[in-house]
Write an enzyme that holds these catalytic residues in place. Structure first.
Site, short mmCIF file in Angstrom:
data_model
loop_
_atom_site.label_atom_id
_atom_site.label_comp_id
_atom_site.label_asym_id
_atom_site.label_seq_id
_atom_site.Cartn_x
_atom_site.Cartn_y
_atom_site.Cartn_z
N GLY A 65 0.80 -1.21 0.00
CA GLY A 65 0.00 0.00 0.00
C GLY A 65 0.84 1.26 0.00
N CYS A 66 0.26 2.33 0.57
CA CYS A 66 0.82 3.67 0.42
C CYS A 66 2.21 3.84 1.04
CB CYS A 66 -0.13 4.69 1.03
SG CYS A 66 -1.70 4.86 0.15
N TYR A 67 2.57 3.03 2.01
CA TYR A 67 3.86 3.23 2.68
C TYR A 67 5.00 2.43 2.05
CZ TYR A 67 2.93 -1.25 5.06
OH TYR A 67 2.68 -2.57 5.34
N ALA A 68 4.75 1.69 0.97
CA ALA A 68 5.72 0.72 0.45
C ALA A 68 7.04 1.33 0.01
CB ALA A 68 5.10 -0.07 -0.71
N PHE A 112 2.13 6.14 5.35
CA PHE A 112 1.20 5.42 6.21
C PHE A 112 0.31 4.54 5.35
CE2 PHE A 112 1.47 10.02 6.77
CZ PHE A 112 2.42 10.07 7.78
#
Length: 342
Positions: free
Chosen positions: A137-140, A328
């Site tokens: 997701g967004c934190y990768a 996050f």
């Protein structure tokens, strides 16, 4: 130890789509009769986003997942190639110099994947090591950066990280669900890449990474594979959870380096939405201008999942001092990285 230094960055964006035009041309009828839908959509902090599949021109909401995955490869290859080539050019390296190629995505899969296809197309060596960071997701981008940084430090060879996300391929069927309205209002498409080199005397070196996962809130953010693409679950409680943890994560990151928040010259905050930026600003005691790069990226590009924090770092390319990058995502998970001038 050999420092892992970011020496180049590149990005590629598909065609732009005005937020108001997206509402008027598609989402207004998609959410017809859903109270507050327009207000939520137009208050997402996004002025325009980018889409390989413009919903005004083509409605993918009834497509099966297989068709969406085939489209992902078709669209991601040229975007990924442009982003990686730009990053290599900025670093002054050739594709044959790369020792590790890492790709992060949560929006499309195939085997052979983007890593193999792009490496071949770009002319990276046959002995190249590869890594796929999938569905985080967004934190990768931050754990991806940590992994390539460890490789560079251990092997003394350059590495490339590409984050390629095409969220427009996952438009969902119309539902009376405000979480879906929020997701469709925020998410966008982008490819962004960085080059990390051993011991370079320019750029910013990776000085530390801190992670925190609050598993008790795992149901607050989800990304489920369904027969009709990937479906986002997004609770309005996410900013509240972030507010409980972001201060401790940043304190740990800076304390390890003997720094304080006032020593940080640039803040690359993943703009998950306006409230996310507000919470980080308020919990860390930052001024509004210190989160300006994140606001600009959200407004001009939307939330491009894992690629977004790399776009914010590009906004901070001229910053000479310490930079904190944070993102996050599902878990709920917070990741933060400290970058210091090389």
């Amino acid at each position: 130890m050999t420092a892992a230094v970011i020496t180049g960055a590149g990005s590629a964006l598909p065609a732009a789509l005005d937020q108001k035009a997206a509402w008027d041309g598609f989402f207004a009828r998609h959410y017809e009769g859903v109270r507050a839908a327009e207000r939520i959509f137009m208050s997402a902090g996004v002025r325009r986003r980018h889409a390989v599949a413009n919903p005004i021109d083509e409605d993918l909401s009834g497509w099966g997942t297989g068709a969406r995955m085939a489209r992902f490869i078709q669209e991601a290859l040229p975007l990924g190639k442009q982003a990686v080539a730009g990053a290599l050019d900025a670093a002054g390296l050739a594709p044959g110099d790369v020792g590790l190629f890492a790709v992060a995505t949560c929006t499309g899969y195939a085997t052979p994947g983007l890593d193999i296809r792009l490496a071949s197309d770009l002319g990276m060596p046959a002995g190249l090591q590869r890594l796929l960071v999938g569905h985080m997701g967004c934190y990768a981008a931050i754990p991806g950066l940590a992994a390539v940084g460890d490789f560079v430090t251990a092997r003394s060879r350059p590495a490339v990280l590409l984050c390629c996300e095409l969220t427009s391929l996952h438009v969902q069927p119309a539902q009376r669900d405000l979480e879906q309205v929020v997701a469709h209002a925020l998410f966008s498409d982008a490819a962004a890449a960085i080059v990390v080199e051993p011991g370079a005397g320019r750029g910013h070196r990776l000085a530390g990474v801190v992670a925190r996962t609050d598993a008790s809130t795992a149901d607050h953010m989800t990304w489920d594979v369904t027969d009709l693409g990937f479906r986002m679950g997004l609770s309005p409680k996410v900013p509240d959870v972030l507010s409980r943890h972001v201060g401790d994560v940043v304190d740990e990151l800076l304390t390890q380096a003997g720094l304080r928040a006032e020593d940080v010259a640039g803040w690359a905050v993943h703009p998950g939405g306006p409230r996310i930026i507000d919470v980080v600003r308020d919990e860390l005691g930052l001024r509004e201008e210190q989160v300006g790069a994140s606001r600009r990226v959200l407004a001009e590009h939307g939330n491009c999942s894992s690629a977004t924090v790399l776009l914010v770092l590009q906004e901070l390319a001229d910053v000479d001092g310490p930079i904190v990058a944070m993102a996050f995502g599902p878990g709920l998970t917070l990741y933060a990285a400290l970058l210091l001038p090389a």
